[in-house]
Each structure stands twice: as structure tokens, then as C-alpha cells.
Design a protein around this motif. Sequence first.
Motif, PDB file in Angstrom:
ATOM      1  N   LYS A  83      31.751 -12.134  -3.893  1.00 10.06           N
ATOM      2  CA  LYS A  83      32.843 -11.158  -3.831  1.00 10.06           C
ATOM      3  C   LYS A  83      32.515 -10.048  -2.846  1.00 10.06           C
ATOM      4  O   LYS A  83      33.356  -9.662  -2.027  1.00 10.06           O
ATOM      5  CB  LYS A  83      33.106 -10.536  -5.209  1.00 10.06           C
ATOM      6  N   GLU A  84      31.310  -9.521  -2.934  1.00 10.96           N
ATOM      7  CA  GLU A  84      30.914  -8.430  -2.039  1.00 10.96           C
ATOM      8  C   GLU A  84      30.860  -8.884  -0.577  1.00 10.96           C
ATOM      9  O   GLU A  84      31.283  -8.158   0.324  1.00 10.96           O
ATOM     10  CB  GLU A  84      29.577  -7.838  -2.480  1.00 10.96           C
ATOM     11  N   ARG A  87      34.471  -9.155   0.602  1.00  6.97           N
ATOM     12  CA  ARG A  87      35.048  -7.810   0.790  1.00  6.97           C
ATOM     13  C   ARG A  87      34.539  -7.174   2.076  1.00  6.97           C
ATOM     14  O   ARG A  87      35.300  -6.525   2.796  1.00  6.97           O
ATOM     15  CB  ARG A  87      34.718  -6.917  -0.401  1.00  6.97           C
ATOM     16  N   VAL A  92      40.194 -10.226   0.463  1.00  4.65           N
ATOM     17  CA  VAL A  92      40.525  -9.622  -0.828  1.00  4.65           C
ATOM     18  C   VAL A  92      40.353 -10.645  -1.948  1.00  4.65           C
ATOM     19  O   VAL A  92      41.226 -11.500  -2.145  1.00  4.65           O
ATOM     20  CB  VAL A  92      41.975  -9.086  -0.817  1.00  4.65           C
TER      21      VAL A  92
END
Length: 126
Positions: A83-84, A87, A92
Motif C-alpha cells: 500500500k505504501e 501510494r 490510490v
Amino acid sequence: MQIQGLHHAQITIPKGREQEGRQFYCELLGLEEMEKPEALKGRGGFWLHAGNLQVHVGTEDGDARSATKAHLAYEVTGLEAWKETLRAQGLVPEESVPVPGMERFEFRDPFGNRVELLEVTEDPSL
């Protein structure tokens, strides 16, 4: 007569954007490109190894990718780190409907394809 398994899945990206596709799928996601058969090289696109499955990235014009729920789901480790990473690339991550035994989220690749990443949290055979 029976189906033995799934050999490959195909997604598409716009014509002429193969280099950007390789940067995303090979460099960012870490999938390994494999050699396409000589007879198919003129069609554009590229092929990838994803565990014991092949992902064929074809090319076509049109924008239907952004409007569909069709997707590939990649089983990963380190879901929160993914996820990081996404991002940081301006993508998204969106939470998915919970499914017992796994954590997961989805996002759209730079071409509008829906992608799911999931991490198994329980042994599904239990």
C-alpha cells in the motif's frame, strides 16, 4: 476430457505504451518479463511470469479498462508495505469487501486496469 488449470490471463494497455507498462509491472510490481513467441512479437505487448501463471499484456485502443470490474488478483506478502509503495507512486489503494482468511485491497494501474493484491492470513484448508 477436463480443464487442467489456468495457463495465462491477459490484460491490455493502450498501443505504444509498452515501456510504461514494463516500468509498472516489471520494475514496480517486480514481475519478470518472459520471451514472447516470435510469431506474436509483431502484435505488441509483452508477457510476464506471475508465480505459476503467465500474464499477457496486450495492446489495444479504447478506454473500457477504467469501467470494468474485471481484474487480476496477485497473492503477495507484506500487504501494508505494498500500500505504501503504491501510494508513493501516486496510486490510490482502495479497501475491498472483507473476505475471511485474507486481507486485500485494489487499485487501478496507470492504464485503468483494476488490480487486486491479497495476503492470505489463514490456511484456507482449515
